[in-house]
Design a protein around this motif. Sequence first.
Motif, short mmCIF file in Angstrom:
data_model
loop_
_atom_site.label_atom_id
_atom_site.label_comp_id
_atom_site.label_asym_id
_atom_site.label_seq_id
_atom_site.Cartn_x
_atom_site.Cartn_y
_atom_site.Cartn_z
N VAL A 36 -16.34 78.19 -77.29
CA VAL A 36 -14.96 77.83 -76.96
C VAL A 36 -14.50 78.69 -75.79
O VAL A 36 -14.38 79.91 -75.91
CB VAL A 36 -14.03 78.04 -78.17
N LYS A 37 -14.28 78.08 -74.67
CA LYS A 37 -13.86 78.80 -73.46
C LYS A 37 -12.36 78.70 -73.21
O LYS A 37 -11.79 79.56 -72.51
CB LYS A 37 -14.61 78.26 -72.24
N ASN A 38 -11.74 77.66 -73.74
CA ASN A 38 -10.30 77.45 -73.51
C ASN A 38 -9.61 77.07 -74.81
O ASN A 38 -10.08 76.19 -75.53
CB ASN A 38 -10.06 76.34 -72.49
N ILE A 39 -8.51 77.73 -75.09
CA ILE A 39 -7.64 77.37 -76.21
C ILE A 39 -6.29 76.95 -75.64
O ILE A 39 -5.70 77.67 -74.83
CB ILE A 39 -7.47 78.55 -77.19
N VAL A 40 -5.83 75.77 -76.05
CA VAL A 40 -4.55 75.24 -75.58
C VAL A 40 -3.66 75.02 -76.79
O VAL A 40 -4.05 74.36 -77.76
CB VAL A 40 -4.74 73.90 -74.82
N VAL A 41 -2.45 75.58 -76.75
CA VAL A 41 -1.49 75.45 -77.84
C VAL A 41 -0.31 74.62 -77.33
O VAL A 41 0.33 75.00 -76.34
CB VAL A 41 -1.00 76.82 -78.33
N ILE A 42 -0.03 73.50 -77.98
CA ILE A 42 1.12 72.66 -77.64
C ILE A 42 2.11 72.76 -78.79
O ILE A 42 1.78 72.48 -79.94
CB ILE A 42 0.67 71.20 -77.42
N TYR A 43 3.33 73.18 -78.45
CA TYR A 43 4.31 73.58 -79.47
C TYR A 43 5.52 72.64 -79.43
O TYR A 43 6.39 72.76 -78.57
CB TYR A 43 4.73 75.02 -79.19
N ALA A 44 5.56 71.69 -80.36
CA ALA A 44 6.67 70.75 -80.47
C ALA A 44 7.74 71.31 -81.40
O ALA A 44 7.72 72.49 -81.75
CB ALA A 44 6.15 69.39 -80.93
N GLU A 45 8.68 70.46 -81.83
CA GLU A 45 9.88 70.95 -82.50
C GLU A 45 10.23 70.21 -83.79
O GLU A 45 10.25 68.98 -83.85
CB GLU A 45 11.09 70.80 -81.55
N ASP A 437 7.27 74.04 -84.27
CA ASP A 437 7.74 75.41 -84.50
C ASP A 437 8.27 75.60 -85.91
O ASP A 437 8.07 76.64 -86.52
CB ASP A 437 8.78 75.81 -83.45
N GLU A 438 8.94 74.59 -86.45
CA GLU A 438 9.51 74.70 -87.80
C GLU A 438 9.88 73.31 -88.30
O GLU A 438 9.64 72.32 -87.63
CB GLU A 438 10.72 75.66 -87.80
N ASN A 439 10.43 73.25 -89.51
CA ASN A 439 10.64 71.97 -90.18
C ASN A 439 11.91 71.26 -89.75
O ASN A 439 12.14 70.10 -90.14
CB ASN A 439 10.67 72.16 -91.70
N GLY A 440 12.76 71.91 -88.98
CA GLY A 440 13.99 71.27 -88.53
C GLY A 440 14.98 70.98 -89.63
O GLY A 440 15.92 70.21 -89.45
N GLY A 441 14.79 71.58 -90.81
CA GLY A 441 15.68 71.33 -91.94
C GLY A 441 15.22 70.21 -92.84
O GLY A 441 15.83 69.98 -93.90
N PHE A 442 14.15 69.51 -92.47
CA PHE A 442 13.66 68.41 -93.29
C PHE A 442 12.86 68.93 -94.49
O PHE A 442 12.05 69.85 -94.37
CB PHE A 442 12.78 67.47 -92.46
N TRP A 443 13.07 68.29 -95.63
CA TRP A 443 12.39 68.65 -96.87
C TRP A 443 10.89 68.42 -96.78
O TRP A 443 10.41 67.53 -96.07
CB TRP A 443 12.97 67.77 -97.99
N ASP A 444 10.15 69.25 -97.50
CA ASP A 444 8.72 69.05 -97.71
C ASP A 444 8.44 69.45 -99.15
O ASP A 444 9.06 70.37 -99.68
CB ASP A 444 7.89 69.89 -96.74
#
Length: 526
Positions: A36-45, A437-444
Motif C-alpha cells: 500500500v503506497k497511498n492511503i486516501v481518506v474521504i470524510y463526508a458528513e 464524521d458523525e451520525n448527524g443526530g440520526f438514530w442507530d
Amino acid sequence: MNRKWFYATPIAAAAAAMMVAACGGSDDNKPTLASVKNIVVIYAENRSFDNLYGSFPNANGLQNVTAASAQQLDRDGTVLATLPTVWNGLTHTGVTPVITAAMTANMANAPFAIDDPNGFNAPLSATTRDLYHRFYENQMQIDGGKNDKFAAWADSGGLVMGHYSTSAQQLPLWKIAQQYALADNFFMGAFGGSFLNHQWLICACTPYYTNANTSPAATSVSAVDADGVSLTIASDSPKSALTGVPKFVKSGTLTPDYYAVNTMQPPYQPSGNKAASGGDPNLADPSQATTMPAQTATTIGDLMSNANVSWAWYGGAWGAAVSAVQNSTSNVIYGADMTVPNFQPHHQPFNYFANYAPGTNARSTHLLDGGLNGSEFIKAIDAGTLPQVSFYKPQGNLNEHAGYTDVQSGDQHIADVIAHLQKSPQWNNMVVVVTYDENGGFWDHVAPPKGDRWGPGSRIPALVISPFAKKNFVDHTQYDTTSILRLITRRFALPQLPGLVSRDAALKSNGGQAMGDLTNSLDVKL
C-alpha cells in the motif's frame, strides 16, 4: 485418521496445498501491507449507519431491529405513545416536497423510511432539516447503550428515527460498497458533532481552552449533572418530548473543565469569526467566545512529517474561502448566506493548530486547496501526484449534511471522485477509506462500545475501497474513526498517538476489546 500423520506424507501435503490454492491461495502469495503506497481518506458528513445502510445485504441492519428494541422513551423513561412531531417541519419552503410539522404528527413510535412513497416520499435529493448532534445530547440519546432516547433529547422530534430505503440503483456508493468492503461495526470517534470528530480524525484528542474561566468563552461552559454525561435540565423545559424541544441550563461549547466539545471556530482564517477590527487579517478575532485558541497537541500530520511520509489535507473550496477572506467577501463561508459552495471552517481541523499557522511552511505544504467541486484534488488524482496520505473534505453542498444539503449530491460526488481514483496511475497501490464524521443526530440501533470520556459515539458507515480490499465483504470488526489513524500508523510504522493508547485502555477496562485498524477489510499478508 491421525491428522499429524496425514499432513506428514508428501502426497497429502501436496493435496493440502492444492486445497489451500483452491480456497483462495496461500498467504505467501498475498501482497503485504507495504504494498500500500497511498492511503486516501474521504470524510463526508452526518449520517448514521442505519440511516443510509440499514438494508444493506448481510450487514447488521434494520432487519435485526425488533419493535421493542426500537421504541423510543420519553424524558421520564416511559414509552412514547407516538414519535414527537418533527419540529419546524421535515423539509422547508423551497424544498420539494414541503413537509410541515403538522404533517408529521402522530407518527408510530418506530423507525420510518423518509423516502417511503406511501409516507413522506422525500427523496434522497431533498434536503431535510438539521438535527441535534452535540456532545452531551448524543450521550443522553445513547442512554447507556440502549439508544432509546434519541427522540427525547432531540430538537427535531421524530426525524431522528428516519432512514432511507437505499439500494445500488439509488446510491452510487452503495454499489461501490457491494464491490469492495463495508464496515458495519464502525463508530464515530467522539460523541457529538463535526467539530470534535474532525479533531479526533487527526489527533485522537479533544481541544483544550486554557484559562477559559477568565476568557471570552467563560459563559460557554456547559452545566452538567454529577454523572458527567447529562446536561442539567432547565426548570421550564417541557416534561415530555411530545410537547416541545428540551431546554437545558447551559449546553455550551466547553466542558466544566474547559475542553472544547461543541463547535468552535479556528484561530486562523478562514474562520467563521472575522478578524478583529484593525487586527491581523490572518487571524480570527480572539475576543469572540467561539474563537478557539491555537492548539499544540501532536497530530497524525506531525508524526507523518517527522517520518518523512508525504501527506496533505485537501479542503474542498479552501482556495475560494481563503480568497473570500482576503477580498472581504463572506458568501463562501458557512453562516453568511449558505450559498454554494457553503464552506465550513470548523471542518478544517489542522487550521486549529499552531504548527499550521498562516505563514508556516507546514501550512503551504500540507493544507491544500481541494478546489471547487473537488477540481484541484481530482487534478492531483488524475496526474498521479497524490502524497502517500491524502485527506479530502468535500465542500458543504457536497458533504451530505442535513439542513443545508442532501444525500444524493454528496454521494454522487464521492462516487465520481472514486471513479477518478480507480483510473489514477496510483490506484494499484491505493487504499481509499470513505466514512462520515458523525451520525448527524440520526438514530442507530447498535450500542457503541463503552470507551473513554470522549467516545466512541454512534455507529456510522465506512467503506474500504482498494485493489487490496476483500470483495463483496461486510466487515464486522469493531472500528471507530481512530481506526483510520491506526491504519496510517501501522502502514508507515509511526509512533502511536496518546489518544489511541488511552482509547484502547478504556475499552479494555470496560470489558471490551481494542479498536481494529481496518486491515481486516484488506486481503493482504500482515
